[in-house]
Motif scaffolding. Structure first.
Motif, short mmCIF file in Angstrom:
data_model
loop_
_atom_site.label_atom_id
_atom_site.label_comp_id
_atom_site.label_asym_id
_atom_site.label_seq_id
_atom_site.Cartn_x
_atom_site.Cartn_y
_atom_site.Cartn_z
N VAL A 282 -3.91 -5.47 -0.57
CA VAL A 282 -3.28 -6.16 -1.70
C VAL A 282 -3.91 -5.72 -3.02
O VAL A 282 -3.21 -5.48 -4.01
N LEU A 283 -5.24 -5.59 -3.04
CA LEU A 283 -5.93 -5.19 -4.26
C LEU A 283 -5.54 -3.78 -4.70
O LEU A 283 -5.55 -3.46 -5.88
N PHE A 284 -5.19 -2.94 -3.74
CA PHE A 284 -4.82 -1.56 -4.05
C PHE A 284 -3.44 -1.47 -4.69
O PHE A 284 -3.05 -0.42 -5.17
N PHE A 285 -2.74 -2.59 -4.68
CA PHE A 285 -1.39 -2.61 -5.25
C PHE A 285 -1.41 -2.27 -6.74
O PHE A 285 -0.51 -1.62 -7.25
N VAL B 220 7.19 3.56 -2.63
CA VAL B 220 8.65 3.54 -2.51
C VAL B 220 9.23 2.25 -3.08
O VAL B 220 10.17 2.27 -3.88
N LEU B 221 8.66 1.12 -2.67
CA LEU B 221 9.24 -0.15 -3.05
C LEU B 221 8.96 -0.51 -4.51
O LEU B 221 9.80 -1.11 -5.18
N SER B 222 7.78 -0.15 -5.01
CA SER B 222 7.46 -0.48 -6.40
C SER B 222 8.33 0.32 -7.36
O SER B 222 8.53 -0.08 -8.50
N GLY B 223 8.88 1.42 -6.89
CA GLY B 223 9.73 2.23 -7.75
C GLY B 223 11.16 1.77 -7.81
O GLY B 223 11.92 2.25 -8.64
N SER B 224 11.56 0.83 -6.91
CA SER B 224 12.98 0.49 -6.91
C SER B 224 13.28 -0.98 -6.64
O SER B 224 14.08 -1.57 -7.34
#
Length: 709
Positions: free
Chosen positions: A363-366, A457-461
């Motif tokens: 989670v912290l690496f997010f 992938v998900l953070s980009g869309s």
């Protein structure tokens, strides 16, 4: 990302690779760098000193020929089966992506000639990389059936290779066992949870139990003791001994008179440290004497035969399932001593503490991942940092920021992941370093796939559409939209992290700098040479991540395939060279890393199938989408077959092999000497005699017999 930005990234990394390869080919020939570029050969006495000649200053590729020509049998004798398996991961990947390149050559023009995306065909340098992806193929186009066929054919080929590799490595495990000399860990088991009995020690309980129930096969046992304090004292004495050795060496030029502490008076440092060392050694001897009664409810128990040890290992020993628990004994040099005192309950709790800590780390690496994704979108950066607008519009700067910098930042953050995962695995109560590393390998693989692949992938869309995952039926369509859009980032990641990291592994920059500082500045040229071991647990997840990229983007964005193939070819040559000259195995798990490779590849195939189901649905090809559904099912059935067919051979050796080896050993007549060595093989190193430079007073006899029979 546009094509020119990718070419900029490729150009930067090709330049770095050429630089690293050239410097390595020159620096490796210099005698002063032997401890950096050939520590294994130096330790084995195979590094011959040569007179100065002009050839030493010219780059050459002779090391490439040597690495290429080394046979697998030579590699097996030098690096064990773990080294062979590590190199076969590269061979497997090269076979997979060489075959995939055939489809890539077919799919690239099909994707490019589509007109789903409105783009200028004449402006190639500024063309987005999406024009080479499946996104550019027209909805409902019959050309999509070619992509459908590729998914089926490629899956069948990869499954065939997986089966062949699993079969080959399983047979290698058996062959290595059959040809090996008697090894102490094959004749021993670790017993934990020894029950407390009034009036007798744990050592006596072990002897009574195994003498009663295994009178014909039991030989001896080594009880484990609490030695954490003793290990700290020995470590301090060893560090002080090295410091004294350095101060007494002829190359030491600093003053020997100084303050022993920050506010202390000036003293002769050599005399001061010698007295301190004597006190430490005396404390070690005292602690060794006092440690006799500090037993831990754990013992290494040895038997007369491999088959006898296997029976004890696989049969439950006590009525209470938390008592008399048996585990396979690791090699003596593989034993990890600190956590033997942990109880069954403590180990159970620590296991879930480690899992929770791993999730927190994920989670912290997010945050770093979101930062990296922001760099791939210049419009977001201009909004957040308007004062950078002028700089960001410079063509070369924008290409570096969008193409090179995101992968570099992500790579720097990932550098701290392997040590953290090793620490989390070490608190789970494992008693072998190989077990810790295997557990860390799984954690790093999970962390890497989730954070580098899925979160990017998900953070980009669809970062703000998490509700789509509440229904499983939405997952294929979500991935079908999100994954193709990040192809350009992952291509740059392969080039930046894959190519440059591999060449820097060869160059060993930090080791070279530290060696120079030790020799030229600190005057510690006489330090004992430490030969490093290959950290497979941190290297294998990176290889498998690139395999995930290639399999996932096979028909989505085949432009990634040549970059991956170059990476695996580079890695094959570089790591063969490193295993021959740099790394020396401290222990061998006998190929137990391969099931991780197999499982990761199956996961990558199934993920590709799920994305294919979604992409064909979005492309208005419901028939192709429906026909894709049996493919992941068949792949999982294949995986289940492989698990039942091969995994038992990775957990234990069959009775057929054990009994045959036992009979061969008994007929050889050499087992008596081996049994004598077996009785002391698992003695804790902290209980061994102290041998310290300058402290030789005849008191080096062991203070404690570590073996009770």
């Amino acid at each position: 990302m546009i094509l020119s930005a990718l070419l900029t990234t490729v150009g930067i990394n090709i330049g770095l690779c050429v630089l690293f390869f050239t410097l390595y080919s020159v620096l490796r020939k210099q005698p002063g760098n032997a401890s950096v570029y050939a520590p294994r050969l130096v330790a084995e006495g195979k590094m011959l000193r040569s007179d100065f000649n002009l050839e030493r200053l010219l780059p050459s590729a002779s090391w490439v020929k040597k690495a290429w020509q080394t046979s697998e049998e030579e590699l097996l004798s030098l690096s064990g089966l773990d080294g062979v398996v590590f190199m076969r991961i590269f061979e497997f990947s090269i076979k997979v992506f060489s075959f995939a390149m055939i489809f890539g050559i077919i799919l690239l023009p099909i994707n490019y000639v589509g007109n789903q995306l409105t783009m200028d065909y004449m402006d190639l340098p500024n063309k987005s990389l999406e024009s080479f992806s499946i996104s550019n193929v027209n909805d409902g186009s019959n050309r999509l059936w070619i992509h459908f066929s590729v998914a089926y054919i490629f899956t069948g080929f990869v499954c065939y290779l997986l089966y062949s590799e699993f079969k080959y490595i399983s047979s290698k495990r058996i062959a290595c066992f059959n040809s090996s000399e008697p090894k102490v860990h094959h004749f021993s088991v670790l017993v934990r949870g020894i029950p407390v009995s009034s009036g007798i020690s744990f050592s006596e309980s072990v002897e009574n139990f195994f003498t009663l129930y295994y009178p014909s096969t039991y030989i001896s046992h080594v009880i484990v003791r609490r030695t954490s304090k003793l290990q700290k004292l020995i470590s301090d004495a060893d560090d002080l001994s090295k410091r004294l050795l350095q101060m007494k060496s002829a190359s030491y030029t600093q003053q020997r008179v100084g303050r022993a502490s920050f506010l202390g008076r000036k003293v002769d440092l050599v005399d001061h440290y010698e007295k301190k060392l004597e006190d430490l050694v005396e404390n070690v001897r005292m602690e060794q004497t006092l440690i006799t009664g500090q037993e831990v409810p754990a013992a290494f128990v040895s038997f007369k035969s491999r088959f006898g040890a296997a029976i004890v290992l696989h049969v439950k020993q006590g009525i209470n399932p938390t008592e008399w628990n048996t585990e396979a004994a690791p090699e003596p040099q593989d034993v990890y001593w600190p956590f033997f005192s942990a109880s069954f309950t403590q180990r159970w709790i620590l296991k879930y503490v480690a899992i929770a800590a791993c999730i927190v780390l994920v989670v912290l690496f997010f945050g770093p991942v979101v930062l990296v994704q922001s760099l791939t979108h210049l419009d977001q950066l201009e909004t957040w940092f308007p004062f950078l607008k002028g700089i960001l519009r410079v063509t070369f700067v924008s290409q570096v920021i969008t193409g090179y910098l995101p992968s570099l930042i992500l790579q720097l953050f990932q550098h701290y992941v392997p040590p953290a995962m090793i620490m989390l695995s070490s608190i789970q109560g494992y008693i072998a370093r190989s077990h810790i590393e295997k557990s860390a390998c799984y954690k790093i693989l999970f962390f890497t796939i989730w954070n580098v692949f899925f979160v990017n992938v998900l953070s980009g869309s669809v970062l703000y559409q998490a509700n789509v995952f509440l229904e499983l039926k939405n997952i294929p369509s979500v991935l079908a939209v999100a994954v193709p859009g990040q192809a350009e980032f992952f291509i740059a990641y392969v080039v930046t992290t894959g190519w440059t990291n591999t060449s820097s592994e060869l160059f060993q920059m930090f080791s070279l700098i530290w060696s120079f500082i030790k020799r030229k500045i600190l005057g510690r040229a006489d330090d004992k040479l430490v030969v490093p071991s290959a950290n497979y647990f941190s290297k294998i997840p990176k290889i498998l991540l690139f395999g995930l990229f290639g399999i996932t983007y096979l028909f989505l964005a085949p432009l990634i395939l040549p970059f991956l193939l170059i990476h695996f070819c580079l890695g094959y040559i570089v790591y063969r060279n490193q295993l021959l000259t740099v790394y020396s195995p401290k222990y061998d798990s006998n190929g137990k890393f391969w099931p991780i490779v197999h499982n990761s590849t199956i996961f990558s195939l199934v993920l590709m199938h799920i994305i294919a189901i979604g992409i064909f649905g979005l492309k208005k090809m419901p028939l192709a989408s429906g026909f894709m559904i049996p493919l992941p099912v068949m792949t999982l059935l294949f995986n289940n077959y492989c698990q039942r067919r091969f995994i038992p051979l990775f957990k234990s050796y069959p009775a057929e092999c054990l009994i045959k080896k036992d009979r061969d050993d008994q007929s050889s007549g050499t087992m008596d000497a081996f049994y004598e060595r077996l009785a002391t093989a698992y003695r804790d190193p902290a209980l061994a005699p102290i041998h310290t430079l300058g402290i030789s007073d005849g008191r080096n006899a062991p203070l404690l017999q570590a073996t009770e029979v």
